[in-house]
Design an enzyme around this catalytic site. Structure first.
Site, short mmCIF file in Angstrom:
data_model
loop_
_atom_site.label_atom_id
_atom_site.label_comp_id
_atom_site.label_asym_id
_atom_site.label_seq_id
_atom_site.Cartn_x
_atom_site.Cartn_y
_atom_site.Cartn_z
N THR A 11 2.00 -11.18 4.71
CA THR A 11 3.46 -11.12 4.57
C THR A 11 4.16 -10.80 5.88
O THR A 11 5.26 -11.29 6.14
CB THR A 11 3.84 -10.06 3.50
OG1 THR A 11 3.25 -10.43 2.26
CG2 THR A 11 5.35 -9.98 3.32
N SER A 54 -3.48 -12.85 2.52
CA SER A 54 -4.68 -12.03 2.38
C SER A 54 -5.41 -12.31 1.08
O SER A 54 -6.62 -12.06 0.99
CB SER A 54 -4.33 -10.54 2.48
OG SER A 54 -3.62 -10.08 1.37
N ASP A 88 -2.54 -7.48 0.17
CA ASP A 88 -3.24 -7.63 -1.10
C ASP A 88 -4.70 -7.24 -1.03
O ASP A 88 -5.23 -6.58 -1.94
CB ASP A 88 -3.12 -9.07 -1.61
CG ASP A 88 -1.77 -9.34 -2.26
OD1 ASP A 88 -0.90 -8.46 -2.23
OD2 ASP A 88 -1.59 -10.46 -2.80
#
Length: 321
Positions: A11, A54, A88
């Site tokens: 992100t 991820s 994540d």
């Protein structure tokens, strides 16, 4: 001496796709550094290792990331390494890197909960903090760390604890090992670290993670066996419990030479074989191994590393617990 920033996507490096509106990796490591707006930043070297979310950082790619990090750590001109990564699966990647890290150099993972083009993105602040940690002499010898929202978490203990809040990570049962306070880096304790594992000689094998619930049976265990899993991690309830209908699947896996490891779906506390009637005591008698307070996703990648390196799996698990 400089800090190497290894970017992998996530992100922190994402923007909306103009055609679909979906967040996708779109920011290079150089752009991330430009976003810092840090005129007196220390010398930085950029390494665009990958550009993936991820949730797509599969095991073999993470082993390659660990290789790259170790290469940078071996250099005499490197003060530390920062890895920008999606949140994540950061807790798994930082743990893999930590278990393969054979250097005292500081390695710091960070990322963001808000995309790069959001006006209040948290990425630049987290990245500045991570760079400060990588430069701090006190960070050496502590293994790989997560720097997020001003907190520092050890690789083995770090968990993603919120889907979207800026304070994304915690260390349930432990608390942070330190903090970044303005320009200062303060450590409160030193986490326990095991000796590094050898680099896997083979591709990482299939290891399945099964989360148990009220009324679980052994269907998923048997499906894992039939599909070729080399080991199975059970996230049991409470202290590491299942049900009587799960026990035959554990027995079948152990007979087939497939290790079964028991963790808890709780976020804090240790598993212990105590209960009967399908509880932990019965799982242990069926041949399952209990791994203390190690989280299920980390137990899974630890098994992958041990199996791919040809190690004694039970010995690795007992040392980790």
């Amino acid at each position: 001496m400089h800090v190497v920033v290894v970017s992998t996507g996530g992100t922190i490096a994402m923007r909306p796709d103009p055609a679909t509106g979906k967040l996708v990796p779109a920011v290079s490591g150089e752009e991330l550094v430009d976003m810092l707006r840090w005129p007196d930043a220390p010398p930085l070297e950029l390494d665009d290792f990958a550009s993936v979310p991820s949730f797509d950082m599969h095991g073999d790619l993470v082993v390659e990331l660990a290789d790259r990090v170790r290469e940078h750590c071996r250099r005499d001109d490197t003060a530390g390494v920062v890895v920008t990564h999606g949140t994540d699966t950061m807790e798994e990647s930082v743990y893999v890197v930590d278990r393969l890290l054979d250097s005292d150099a500081a390695v710091v993972f960070t990322g963001a909960q808000r995309a790069a083009d959001e006006p209040d993105t948290d990425g630049p602040r987290n990245l500045r903090d991570a760079i400060r940690v990588a430069l701090a002499p006190e960070a050496r010898g502590r293994g790989a760390l997560v720097a997020f929202a001003g907190e520092l978490h050890a690789a083995r203990e770090a968990r993603k604890v919120d889907t979207s809040a800026l304070r994304a990570f915690g260390s349930p049962g432990y608390g942070p090992v330190g903090h970044v306070d303005g320009e200062g880096v303060v450590f409160r304790r030193r986490p326990d670290r095991r000796p590094p594992l050898p680099r896997p000689a083979e591709p990482l094998p299939q290891v399945d993670l099964i989360r148990l619930h009220a009324g679980s049976d052994d269907r998923f265990l048997r499906a894992s066996l039939e599909s070729g899993s080399r080991a199975i991690v059970l996230e049991g309830t409470g202290r590491g419990n299942a049900s009587e209908r799960v026990v035959p699947g554990v027995e079948a896996a152990v007979r087939a030479g497939v290790p079964v490891v028991v963790c808890s779906r709780c976020v804090a506390g240790r598993v212990e074989p105590v209960y009967g009637r399908g509880g932990g005591k019965d799982l242990a008698e069926a041949g399952a191994t209990f791994v203390g307070d190690l989280a299920g996703p980390k137990a899974r990648v630890l098994l992958q590393l041990a199996l791919a390196a040809g190690l004694d799996v039970r010995a690795v698990l007992e040392a980790e617990a």
